[in-house]
Design a protein around this motif. Structure first.
Motif, PDB file in Angstrom:
ATOM      1  N   PRO B 146      26.506 -10.137  13.915  1.00  0.00           N
ATOM      2  CA  PRO B 146      27.426 -11.079  14.152  1.00  0.00           C
ATOM      3  C   PRO B 146      28.446 -10.667  15.568  1.00  0.00           C
ATOM      4  O   PRO B 146      29.250 -11.510  15.937  1.00  0.00           O
ATOM      5  N   PHE B 147      27.957  -9.596  16.162  1.00  0.00           N
ATOM      6  CA  PHE B 147      28.900  -9.089  17.165  1.00  0.00           C
ATOM      7  C   PHE B 147      28.496  -9.015  18.353  1.00  0.00           C
ATOM      8  O   PHE B 147      29.113  -8.399  19.321  1.00  0.00           O
ATOM      9  N   HIS B 148      27.243  -9.893  18.940  1.00  0.00           N
ATOM     10  CA  HIS B 148      26.847  -9.759  20.148  1.00  0.00           C
ATOM     11  C   HIS B 148      27.872 -10.723  20.902  1.00  0.00           C
ATOM     12  O   HIS B 148      28.457 -11.642  20.307  1.00  0.00           O
ATOM     13  N   ALA B 149      28.333 -10.542  22.139  1.00  0.00           N
ATOM     14  CA  ALA B 149      29.259 -11.267  23.012  1.00  0.00           C
ATOM     15  C   ALA B 149      29.002 -10.983  24.262  1.00  0.00           C
ATOM     16  O   ALA B 149      28.310 -10.151  24.716  1.00  0.00           O
ATOM     17  N   ASP B 150      29.442 -12.095  25.161  1.00  0.00           N
ATOM     18  CA  ASP B 150      29.143 -11.800  26.675  1.00  0.00           C
ATOM     19  C   ASP B 150      29.772 -10.682  27.112  1.00  0.00           C
ATOM     20  O   ASP B 150      30.904 -10.276  26.484  1.00  0.00           O
TER      21      ASP B 150
END
Lengths: 361, 361
Positions: B146-150
């Protein structure tokens, strides 16, 4: 609906643990997206098999609904948060989040969407039928729905519905056990919509309960009150469940009904509804809740009744004799059903308190 | 862990669509509540069978996660709302609701709890293995989490992790196709935690990206950057998923890893991670993501490398040669796998765009 599809639409009434799955799959198959149709067919099959194989209890499914709701509530989009936190000061960021939270306020306060999802997937009625089996001649149960709420205690004969557009309806009921003896002092929750098809809790600006009450049965098992004739209404369509129903060409309507919930020590909790005969949605309830024994013919109040009960002659009259099952009777029946069902499925389990656990002996 | 239970704990590595279910059931069976154990066993079986029978795609499951999240977010407790609205003025009522919304802010902004739930139930890794099949000699995929981010674009050699307690680690990689040709210009997302085991997006007060970047491969397929040696960390335990893991005696740790995600037109999207060998959680990843081919031995930077790459001699060195599969290769393999799997299951479906639909011919 496309008339050529009429033969695909089953009569959704008197559904049981044994036939609910095929009927939910058939009503979903009006969907014209072949892939979605296949996904829904497998989803419904596995969801229902899960409930049947575990003999999932109402309490357990309530805990499951709570778990899913908590899971949804704690979610946030890290991408969005991350952008905000880099672009805004902490105060702007807090205000921005606040704005997002405030926006959907009006629709937010009206429902438990996971209960609704469980209802439209046929899971709620399935769990109720497994957990609250009914012997013949007792009152059948149906779906609770998301609109039960605490309500004030009334005296017999009180008015519970204040919608000025409502058609007054006198409701005269008795409550007995399976031997025909009156049950005194049962707590009975009753709730219905107004004439626009909304429950009081769906209005953010409504301060007093309307269309709901709690009443207790008297020494003869009698309880009575003045309500309004119920109307059909759509389940809330402003959320994900409404969008799903639209996508698969299912109408969202429930036929006209009044909810009743009975609690009395020593008796199995009964959650049920009475439906009005010949409602346009009688055989296509969006949540699969209609049972023939719960469909009633309304009569009209005559002059004697008018004088006795203090309501205009010619008002609608709903009468019903409810029958509760004892805890002992219900629990024995649940155990027997569970054992039979799991024996047929060949599972190596034993039944403890009506629920299967692995049999390691 | 109770040593007598050690034989029940499987080695959770290299799990495939064919063996994931029995392994998730075995790790869950450490639970000492017999009823919960039975419910989880049936739940995992049906959830995984659903994914296998539908050949559920990553995109579809993402839509499913979105649906469940929206459903949770729109929920509210009508009882509570109703009481507030009768007891308080509208302003007090709004303030009260506001207070409830504000309270859990700190934990709210850190995660997508439904992704986490899917991860700990083994569903995420199963869907990835179905939707992104890998031929031998290509890099295997694993869970996105759940921790992918731009993240900002960096130049080769830039530092991406600023934790002063981190042990510096040089990361030297290549990216090739299955014929050994370099792939130029692929977009590569990289993310890892700080030394406390938290991603930057888990801090509500952190304004700039840390431990994450986007980089593009050069003409030789090379990309490199300076990070820190990853550490094992627990998945977030402050929500419903953490409580579930605790209840069934499962530890919440993931072994030390760095996430990599590759996008390049013409190639199948690759979401993967590199794990550090001999991590204490190497064979018991809470989300079932470890594969042998993704476990690497760290080396140390020598004096030549120190001069060439501008990092202290003796720093950690991670090297890896990633191999992407072409879209055509991936899609042919997915179709073949789907067809074989559904033939074995005896389903009357046809495969369209890699996904089964009812075969009505």
């Amino acid at each position: 609906m496309d008339p050529s599809k009429a033969d695909k639409v089953p009569v959704l009434k008197d559904l049981t643990a044994d036939n609910i799955t095929e009927n939910v799959i058939r009503i979903n198959s009006q969907c014209d997206d072949a892939r979605l149709k296949y996904i829904l067919e497998r989803l419904i099959t596995h969801l229902h098999d899960f409930a049947r194989e575990t003999r999932l209890s109402s309490q357990e499914w309530q805990a499951g609904i709570g778990f899913l709701t908590d899971t949804g509530k704690i979610c946030s989009d890290v991408r969005q948060v991350f952008l905000f936190s880099t672009l805004c000061s902490p105060i702007e960021f807090a205000l921005q989040r606040q704005h997002e939270v405030d926006k959907p306020e009006t629709s937010l306060i009206s429902l438990q969407e996971f209960v609704l999802l469980s209802d439209v997937l046929g899971l709620s009625i399935l769990v109720d039928s497994i957990d609250h089996p009914k012997p013949p001649d007792s009152t059948e149960g149906t779906v609770l729905g998301p609109f039960h709420a605490d309500a004030p205690e009334i005296s017999h004969g009180d008015v519970i519905s204040f919608d000025p557009n409502g058609e007054p309806m006198l409701v005269l009921c008795t409550l007995k056990d399976t031997s025909g003896r009156p049950i005194e002092g049962a707590k009975i929750d009753i709730w219905e919509t107004d004439t626009t098809g909304h429950y009081d809790v769906q209005y953010s600006d409504r301060g007093v309960p309307d269309g709901r009450c709690v009443v207790h049965s008297d020494g003869d098992g009698i309880f009575w009150f003045k309500a309004i004739k119920p109307v059909p209404y759509p389940v809330p369509c402003d959320g994900p469940v409404g969008r799903l129903l639209e996508k698969i060409h299912r109408h969202p309507f429930r036929p006209s009904h009044v909810h009743f919930m009975f609690e009395k020590e020593g008796y199995d909790h009964l959650i049920t509804s009475l439906f009005i005969r010949d409602d346009p949605y009688e055989t296509s309830d969006a949540v699969f809740g209609v049972k023939n024994t719960l469909v009633v013919d309304l009569a009209k109040v005559d002059s004697d009744q008018s004088a006795k009960y203090g309501i205009n002659q010619g008002s609608w009259l709903m009468t019903y004799d409810f029958v509760l099952v004892s805890d002992a009777e219900s629990s024995a029946l649940r155990d027997r059903n569970s054992k039979d069902a799991l024996d047929r499925l060949g599972y190596k389990v034993k039944i403890v308190n009506g629920l299967p656990v692995p049999d390691l002996d």
